[in-house]
Every structure is written in C-alpha cells, then in structure tokens.
Enzyme design. Sequence first.
Site, PDB file in Angstrom:
ATOM      1  CB  SER A  35      -0.719  -0.094   1.177  1.00  0.00           C
ATOM      2  OG  SER A  35      -0.142   0.160   2.452  1.00  0.00           O
ATOM      3  CG  ASP A  39      -4.285  -2.930  -1.314  1.00  0.00           C
ATOM      4  OD1 ASP A  39      -5.093  -3.206  -2.037  1.00  0.00           O
ATOM      5  OD2 ASP A  39      -4.178  -3.377  -0.043  1.00  0.00           O
ATOM      6  CG  HIS A  40      -7.364  -0.221  -1.417  1.00  0.00           C
ATOM      7  ND1 HIS A  40      -8.671  -0.100  -1.936  1.00  0.00           N
ATOM      8  CD2 HIS A  40      -7.337  -1.067  -0.855  1.00  0.00           C
ATOM      9  CE1 HIS A  40      -9.447  -1.102  -1.660  1.00  0.00           C
ATOM     10  NE2 HIS A  40      -8.319  -2.024  -0.821  1.00  0.00           N
ATOM     11  CD  GLU A  53      -5.553  -2.102   3.615  1.00  0.00           C
ATOM     12  OE1 GLU A  53      -4.126  -2.595   3.708  1.00  0.00           O
ATOM     13  OE2 GLU A  53      -6.506  -2.997   4.180  1.00  0.00           O
ATOM     14  CG  HIS A  91     -10.395  -2.833   3.739  1.00  0.00           C
ATOM     15  ND1 HIS A  91     -10.899  -1.689   2.966  1.00  0.00           N
ATOM     16  CD2 HIS A  91      -9.655  -3.721   2.708  1.00  0.00           C
ATOM     17  CE1 HIS A  91     -10.407  -2.143   1.799  1.00  0.00           C
ATOM     18  NE2 HIS A  91     -10.008  -3.141   1.632  1.00  0.00           N
ATOM     19  CG  HIS A 131     -10.297  -5.383  -1.997  1.00  0.00           C
ATOM     20  ND1 HIS A 131      -9.519  -4.408  -1.819  1.00  0.00           N
ATOM     21  CD2 HIS A 131     -10.121  -6.137  -3.292  1.00  0.00           C
ATOM     22  CE1 HIS A 131      -8.824  -4.366  -2.988  1.00  0.00           C
ATOM     23  NE2 HIS A 131      -9.181  -5.049  -3.802  1.00  0.00           N
ATOM     24  N   GLY A 132     -10.932  -7.517   1.651  1.00  0.00           N
ATOM     25  CA  GLY A 132     -11.368  -7.714   3.294  1.00  0.00           C
ATOM     26  C   GLY A 132     -11.466  -9.160   3.535  1.00  0.00           C
ATOM     27  N   GLY A 133     -10.791  -9.888   3.146  1.00  0.00           N
ATOM     28  CA  GLY A 133     -10.807 -11.373   3.348  1.00  0.00           C
ATOM     29  C   GLY A 133     -10.582 -11.722   5.030  1.00  0.00           C
ATOM     30  CG  ASN A 175      -6.487  -7.588  -1.471  1.00  0.00           C
ATOM     31  OD1 ASN A 175      -6.196  -8.530  -2.369  1.00  0.00           O
ATOM     32  ND2 ASN A 175      -6.647  -6.428  -1.638  1.00  0.00           N
TER      33      ASN A 175
END
Length: 358
Positions: free
Chosen positions: A58, A104-105, A177, A223, A261-263, A283
């Site tokens: 990130s 990432d983001h 995130e 997230h 996302h947000g796993g 992720n």
Amino acid sequence: MSRVSPGVVSGASYLALIRACHEGGYALPAINVVGTDSVNAVLEAAARNGSDVIIQISNGGARFYAGEGLPNAARARVLGAASMARHVHLLAKEYGIAVILHTDHADRKLIPWLDDLITMSEDEFRATGKPLFTSHMLDLSTEPLEENLATSASMLKRLAPLGMGLEIELGVTGGEEDGIGHDLEEGADNAHLYTQPEDVLKAWELLSPIGTVSIAASFGNVHGVYKPGNVQLRPEILKKSQDAVQKATQSGPKPLPLVFHGGSGSTLEEIREAVSYGVFKMNLDTDIQFAFAHGAARYVLSHPAAFQHQIEPETGKPLKSLYDPRKWLREGEKSVVERLTESFETLGSRGRSIACKS
C-alpha cells in the site's frame, strides 16, 4: 496447464497464472507487506506450500519500507514500492514460485504515485523487456461510475503495452485500508457495500478490450475484523456479475477475474463460495499483521528480562542472544508462515504452483 519461469510474472506469464486459477478453481492470497521481513515470510510460506502468491504494498507500506525518516513522503512512497519490487525480483526466482507483484488501494490523490511507478516500469521494460510490477490497483469506487471507468481506461492504456494489469473496485469495500476506505456504519443498511452486476458489465465492456483488468466487486466485505453480525456477505452477487458478463459477451463460464477484498476474518464457507464464483485473488492484511505481532510478542513475553536489561539483574548473565532482533523478528516470520499455510489450503492453491521446477 502452461508453466512459467519462477519469479515475478507479467504479460503472457501473468495471464497464464490467472488462467490456471480459473481452470483449477482456486485463488491466491494477496499479502500486504511493509518490509523485508514480511516479504521473506510470504516467499517462504509460498515455497513451503508449493503455491504461487501475490505480494502487494500500500502507499503507507511503501512509505514505511523506504524509511519514515525520509522527509519527502511522496518520494518515499515511490522509492519504497520500487525497493520492495527489486527485492522480490531478486529473491522470488530463488524460492521457485511465481509471484504477482501488485500495489494496493490508490485513490485519485495517489494517482501521481502510480504514475511514477508506471514510469519506472516503462524504463524497466525498455531495458529488460519486463515491467517492475505485474499490476496496480486504482480505487475510485467512491466516485461516479463514469469517472471511475474513464480514469481507469486511461491508466490501463499505459499498462497494457507493458504486459501489466489493472485492478479496479466497484461498489465500496467497508472499513479503512491505509487511509483509504469508507467507514462501516454498524447496524445501518450499508447498501453501498454491494456492487450492481450491471456496473460490472459496463466496466468489463469498456476495459477488457484495452488490456488485462480484474475487478474487486463488493459483496458486503470490509477491511479489518468486526464483531459477528456486523458484516453480511452476499457472495451470490459475484455469481450474478459473472452471469451478466457471460450472457452479454457470449463467453465461457466465469469470464471475470474477480478480487475478494477484506478477506481477514471471513469463514471458510464464505471464502470457498466466493472462490467458486471466480475469485482468483483474496487480500489478506489484518490477519497477517496479527500473526506477525503474535509471534513476536510471544517471544518477547517469554523472555521479559531481555527486553528490559542487557544483563540479567540477578545472575549477571548477558542477554544479547535473546534480544537480538533476528530472534524475535524470526518468530514473527514463522507465525506468518503458519497463518499463510492455512490460507493456501483454504484457497485451494497449495501444491499447485505453475512455476517450472529446476
């Protein structure tokens, strides 16, 4: 099944890895890293489990990787990401697995960060025939769809000639995130957390002719880790998106490379259902951060005197061998390897690396 050379993939080898996930019905964990310790732990875990893997960073992780002491934060984000990428390029092939290298983001204010990294990849491609990264993520999910897709198309036109891909987000993944995200409104409807299949179709029709695109379609995921009951996952949204694209394009089943996302904190059943609908990338950040902290803390708490004194007060024994950073950092790494072993198994990628064995 196509085989690829060990190391960082791009172009045809990137597509081969996505295709292998699709045809094999499995996904790869994507782990956010912040330093060489976390990178090395991910590579070790992947090699030990015979799985390929996604390593990502990130903007905040890149800033930290370069060193918080650098006065120019924007420059540090670029140099930190580049330094991480060089590290992975150097070592990944030695571990004998294939790696997707990703950022990432990045929202609109971070486009200059991505632009600088793409320029680096362009330079690297001219020199070696390969880009520095495999793909980047552009997260404009809080903006109107038309603006999101127009900017994404513009960026993908730079990436495609390099054999690089673009990940976009449609709908809003809850939580935060690294300073980017949307607060989860506990007890509220949170309708913004669910992507509409028609938006996914519009994105696919515009972007897929340009280059390789993956889509993080929101289905209630967030997230971080929240208490039970505050997160309502609806993986069937992913299936509806796949069905819409398949029908409109007359393609084969599950044509979309989807991203989860947000796993962290998701149940085994939720993860496997999402993967069955074409998720190839999941992720993981929060769970891996905790794993590293837990391993390091367990060591520190087992040797409290060594982290308060250089010499044991009662016996006079030197404690250097115990507070040596390599000892407690290694315990953090080992804990990450253990946690990722669970993820490779859950996602179905264990023992399925497509990297050629030497």
